[in-house]
Design an enzyme around this catalytic site. Structure first.
Site, short mmCIF file in Angstrom:
data_model
loop_
_atom_site.label_atom_id
_atom_site.label_comp_id
_atom_site.label_asym_id
_atom_site.label_seq_id
_atom_site.Cartn_x
_atom_site.Cartn_y
_atom_site.Cartn_z
N SER A 449 -14.05 6.70 19.34
CA SER A 449 -13.35 6.60 18.32
C SER A 449 -14.44 6.68 16.99
CB SER A 449 -12.79 4.69 18.51
OG SER A 449 -12.12 4.67 19.61
N CYS A 642 -9.46 -2.87 20.16
CA CYS A 642 -9.63 -1.81 20.56
C CYS A 642 -11.23 -2.31 22.08
CB CYS A 642 -10.31 -1.04 19.28
SG CYS A 642 -11.40 1.01 19.62
N ASP A 687 -6.53 0.61 21.75
CA ASP A 687 -7.42 2.28 21.99
C ASP A 687 -7.81 1.60 22.33
OD1 ASP A 687 -8.55 4.39 21.22
OD2 ASP A 687 -9.86 3.53 19.22
N TRP A 689 -10.97 1.76 26.65
CA TRP A 689 -11.25 2.80 27.40
C TRP A 689 -12.26 1.83 28.40
CZ3 TRP A 689 -13.73 2.73 22.34
CH2 TRP A 689 -14.25 2.12 21.98
P1 FAD Z 1 -21.80 8.14 31.81
O1 FAD Z 1 -22.89 9.12 32.03
O2 FAD Z 1 -20.44 9.08 31.29
O3 FAD Z 1 -21.65 6.64 32.52
C1 FAD Z 1 -20.84 5.63 32.18
C2 FAD Z 1 -21.26 4.38 33.28
O4 FAD Z 1 -20.88 4.89 34.52
C3 FAD Z 1 -22.77 4.49 33.12
O5 FAD Z 1 -22.90 3.61 32.46
C4 FAD Z 1 -22.33 3.43 34.87
O6 FAD Z 1 -21.63 2.19 35.02
C5 FAD Z 1 -21.57 4.58 35.86
N1 FAD Z 1 -22.90 5.58 36.16
C6 FAD Z 1 -23.07 6.32 35.84
N2 FAD Z 1 -23.76 6.55 36.65
C7 FAD Z 1 -23.36 6.51 37.86
C8 FAD Z 1 -23.69 6.96 39.34
N3 FAD Z 1 -24.44 7.63 39.98
N4 FAD Z 1 -23.16 5.64 40.08
C9 FAD Z 1 -22.14 4.55 39.76
N5 FAD Z 1 -21.90 4.48 38.75
C10 FAD Z 1 -22.63 5.84 37.81
N6 FAD Z 1 -17.93 4.64 23.49
C11 FAD Z 1 -18.90 4.25 22.37
O7 FAD Z 1 -20.06 3.42 22.87
N7 FAD Z 1 -17.96 3.75 21.69
C12 FAD Z 1 -17.02 4.15 21.02
O8 FAD Z 1 -15.90 4.14 19.80
C13 FAD Z 1 -16.47 4.58 22.28
N8 FAD Z 1 -14.41 5.15 22.15
C14 FAD Z 1 -13.78 5.42 22.43
C15 FAD Z 1 -12.60 5.97 22.71
C16 FAD Z 1 -11.73 6.36 24.11
C17 FAD Z 1 -10.58 7.11 23.81
C18 FAD Z 1 -13.03 6.90 25.02
C19 FAD Z 1 -11.90 7.54 26.22
C20 FAD Z 1 -14.12 6.23 25.50
C21 FAD Z 1 -14.57 5.52 24.52
N9 FAD Z 1 -15.58 5.25 24.81
C22 FAD Z 1 -16.65 4.99 23.34
C23 FAD Z 1 -16.65 5.34 25.60
C24 FAD Z 1 -17.47 6.85 25.93
O9 FAD Z 1 -16.74 7.67 25.40
C25 FAD Z 1 -18.79 6.76 26.94
O10 FAD Z 1 -18.30 6.98 28.00
C26 FAD Z 1 -19.21 6.02 26.90
O11 FAD Z 1 -20.25 6.75 25.74
C27 FAD Z 1 -20.37 6.11 28.24
O12 FAD Z 1 -20.83 7.71 27.67
P2 FAD Z 1 -22.05 7.90 28.97
O13 FAD Z 1 -21.85 9.70 28.78
O14 FAD Z 1 -23.18 8.12 28.11
O15 FAD Z 1 -22.20 7.57 29.88
#
Ligand code: FAD
Length: 689
Positions: A449, A642, A687, A689
């Site tokens: 966001s 949010c 908003d 997630w």
């Molecule tokens: P990922 O690699 O996607 O992992 C996320 C989580 O999945 C992990 O913490 C864990 O719990 C789980 N996971 C990962 N691997 C495994 C595994 N092997 N086994 C089991 N579980 C697992 N985030 C913010 O910080 N700020 C924002 O403003 C924000 N806005 C968003 C707006 C929208 C519309 C949406 C959809 C999401 C938003 N998010 C926001 C969330 C963001 O998109 C990400 O999902 C978040 O930052 C995590 O991404 P990542 O790639 O670091 O983690």
């Protein structure tokens, strides 16, 4: 060790059932190839190809699996169904992106063919971006079909339906429920039940697996199919190219498409074509043991990318070197990681999900979701390729026993390389690379966001992101979020921090051919409906604990600027929450600045959950300020939430209904109706997630 008879039976059954898992992404589709140059120009479809009935005829297909997908899961399920339908039942299957076809000729869909619909419901019961037109068509009153027949125009259409939803949202699986209702009304015949997967309960994969067996049985009967023994057939040919070296300028080393390869980064930038944006500034908003939060300013000047306050930015991640190496070593690819490979679909509808020629390393690093949770079905599919009989037996067990799989794999949050290594240290050199590409999701951009105001900084997009890091008790490993740790590494590099490779993850920070050097990150912008009222004098109430405050920093920044410009700005209430004021209070000093511009118009309530003897959350403060909230709502305030969808957003919804009931002296049920109508009229916006 020998595999006993029972195991062989189980293995065969699993093979029959799960070979299908070998397809993910777009490969079974005539879906437009996101990497094709034509996609960059907006229209990938050639004339005439939007007629699905014609297309199926031309390709000799008798089963189409349409998908409405936002994050790739529905698309993945569609591909798996396509592969399984072919392998087990001899159906000639294809997948189809809903946005690539027109629907008025569905009334000419032949009786001896079948259409599947795999539809995700997005946000507040909305269609996914690629399903919007289909949704509008099927809900028009009545839909105008090609033959103009009014009574039961779809009477020849046989269909199968599965929905992907989240029960924490009010309109749970609305897309599939509505589709089923409409198609039935139009005379179509459903085969099996309309399945529903629930992401909110975390049971999506198991819901899908449970739904599909009886569905196949019903389809077998309806279409007179016979189940046959399935043998693994690769979807792609993988050719190792001794004539090419990675230095050759036709080889993709992680460039997302041809323009990028040819060094002519060109807009429009969108979900198929990221802009490699400079990071103007990056810092940590807080750092405490095992937790940190990033603030980044992404410079989109000159890109043609624009945003309005409340939109989302998508970040295209790169896998950590540690995980890329683990994966390559596990599957016996490490020694030849820089070998150039060309891949081709073996079926005309199969599309390789990344551009080739490329190298094993680049494919894994830039295009495959290698760290994600593992699917049980995929473990079963890998069984025949296990390095020993013992390992094969264990894979079969993991694939067939949900509880055992949970105990050994999901409860430890293992990724695919960790999961198979726990069965046998490997290398698992027998697994065809095609099988890995088919079975592992395409690496997805993550959304954030936008935490800045487009009025204040139109060319700089702020991100507020908490770095994902989950320590698994007793498991000896920490699950690191893919994107946020990549962003953290970028921040470390930019600031010359002492540990430029956080936690030894070592990212390829400078990107393919150093094209991201000077601290760049690939991004695109997604427009949202989460918007400030057009009239700034309207009051607003915002609820955003933790990183849920991100868009509200943008909202308040905008209102402060409007106030400075002399506009009449309405009351601006923010409910914020964090653990402790000394620990994780986001933008603590900035709020003071906004207060100078907005004066008494800005009211901030802070809930600290770990400060006093009692945990205080935003919900509590909302409850305590019922009168203020109700008064503002009666002055036509907008209400925004949010952040965490699973708990907070739902509780806020309930607390608001309680306040309305108490303040207006109406019963609870009626108050809930008020909240519902606030949602449907856009006064209550989420908003989450
Ligand atoms: P990922 O690699 O996607 O992992 C996320 C989580 O999945 C992990 O913490 C864990 O719990 C789980 N996971 C990962 N691997 C495994 C595994 N092997 N086994 C089991 N579980 C697992 N985030 C913010 O910080 N700020 C924002 O403003 C924000 N806005 C968003 C707006 C929208 C519309 C949406 C959809 C999401 C938003 N998010 C926001 C969330 C963001 O998109 C990400 O999902 C978040 O930052 C995590 O991404 P990542 O790639 O670091 O983690």
């Amino acid at each position: 060790a020998q595999v006993d008879t029972l195991d062989i039976i189980v293995l065969v059954v699993l093979l029959l059932g799960s070979i299908a898992y070998f397809t993910k992404g777009t490969y079974w589709g005539v879906a437009k190839d996101p990497y094709a140059t034509s996609a960059l120009n907006g229209s990938a479809s050639k004339k005439g190809s939007r007629n699905i009935v014609e297309k199926m005829e031309e390709l000799g297909k008798n089963c189409v699996i349409f998908y409405g997908s936002q994050t790739g899961t529905a698309e993945d399920y569609a591909s798996r169904l396509a592969k399984e339908g072919h392998a087990r039942f001899g159906l000639n299957t294809m997948t189809a992106d809903l946005e690539d076809y027109d629907y008025e000729n569905l009334d000419t869909f032949p009786e001896d063919k079948v259409a599947f619909f795999v539809l995700a419901t997005y946000g507040e019961g909305e269609p996914t971006d690629n399903a919007v037109e289909f949704w509008e068509f099927i809900n028009s009153d009545p839909p105008q079909f090609s033959q103009g027949e009014e009574d039961k125009p779809l009477k020849n259409l046989k269909y199968v339906a599965f929905g992907l939803g989240n029960n924490t949202y009010e309109h749970y699986n609305l897309m599939v429920r509505n589709l089923d209702k409409q198609l039935t009304k139009l005379g179509a015949k459903r085969i099996g039940v309309a399945g529903e997967g629930d992401d909110g309960a975390g049971t999506m994969e198991e819901d899908f697996l449970t739904w599909k067996e009886p569905m196949w049985a019903a389809l077998t009967q309806a279409m007179g199919l016979e189940e046959r023994e399935a043998v693994y057939e690769p979807v792609f040919s993988v050719e190792e190219r001794d004539d090419l070296s990675p230095e050759n300028d036709t080889v993709y080393l992680g460039e997302p498409n041809k323009n990028h390869l040819e060094n002519t980064q060109k807009g429009p930038y969108n979900a198929h074509n990221p802009f490699i944006a400079p990071i103007a500034e990056s810092r940590e908003l807080f750092t405490v043991k095992d937790r940190n939060c990033l603030h980044m300013e992404i410079d989109v000047s000159g890109s043609g990318l624009s945003y309005t306050t409340g939109d989302h930015i998508a970040v295209w991640p790169t896998n950590a070197g540690l995980e890329v190496d683990r994966f390559l070593k596990t599957f016996g690819l490490y020694e030849k990681k820089d070998k150039v490979i060309s891949m081709k679909g073996l079926d005309p509808t199969a599309k390789v999900p990344f551009p080739t020629p490329t190298t094993y390393d680049a494919a894994v690093r830039y295009h495959m979701e290698i760290c994600a949770p593992v699917s049980r079905q995929f473990m079963a599919t890998l069984a025949p390729f296990a390095p020993t009989e013992e390992a094969k037996k264990e894979m079969v067990r993991l694939g067939s026993d949900a509880d055992y799989f949970k105990e050994k794999v999901s409860s430890h949050m293992l990724n695919i390389a960790q999961a198979v290594s726990a069965v046998h240290p490997g290398p698992w050199s027998g697994v065809p690379f095609s099988a890995l590409v088919e079975g592992i999701h395409k690496l997805q951009p993550r959304y954030y966001s936008i935490s800045s105001s487009s009025l204040v900084q139109p060319n700089k997009i702020s991100i507020t992101a908490v770095v994902e890091s989950v320590r698994i008790p007793g498991a000896g490993h920490v699950v690191k979020g893919v994107t946020t740790n990549y962003l953290l590494a970028l921040k470390q590099k930019q600031n010359g921090d002492p540990d430029p490779e956080p936690h030894g993850l070592s990212y390829a920070i400078t990107g393919p051919r150093n094209k991201y050097d000077g601290i760049h990150v690939p991004v695109h912008v997604r427009h949202s409906n989460f918007k400030l009222p057009s009239n700034p004098s309207k009051p607003i109430i915002m609820v955003g604990p933790g990183t849920g405050v991100a868009p509200f920093r943008g909202f308040v920044q905008e209102r402060a600027e409007q106030a400075k410009q002399g506009e009449d700005v309405g009351t601006t209430v923010l409910f914020y929450g964090c653990r402790r004021p000394s620990e994780d209070w986001l933008y603590k000093d900035e709020w003071e600045e906004y207060k100078k511009a907005l004066g008494d118009k800005l009211i901030i309530f802070n809930a600290f959950s770990r400060e006093g003897p009692q945990k205080v959350y935003v919900q509590h403060l909302i409850q305590q300020n019922g009168k203020l909230i109700n008064d503002l709502l009666q002055q036509k305030a907008n209400f925004y939430v949010c952040g965490d969808a699973a708990h907070m957003a739902r509780e806020v919804n309930d607390v608001l209904a309680q306040i309305i009931a108490a303040e207006r002296g109406i019963d609870q049920q009626k108050a809930e109706q008020v909240v519902k109508s606030m949602r449907s009229s856009g006064v209550y916006q989420e908003d989450v997630w």
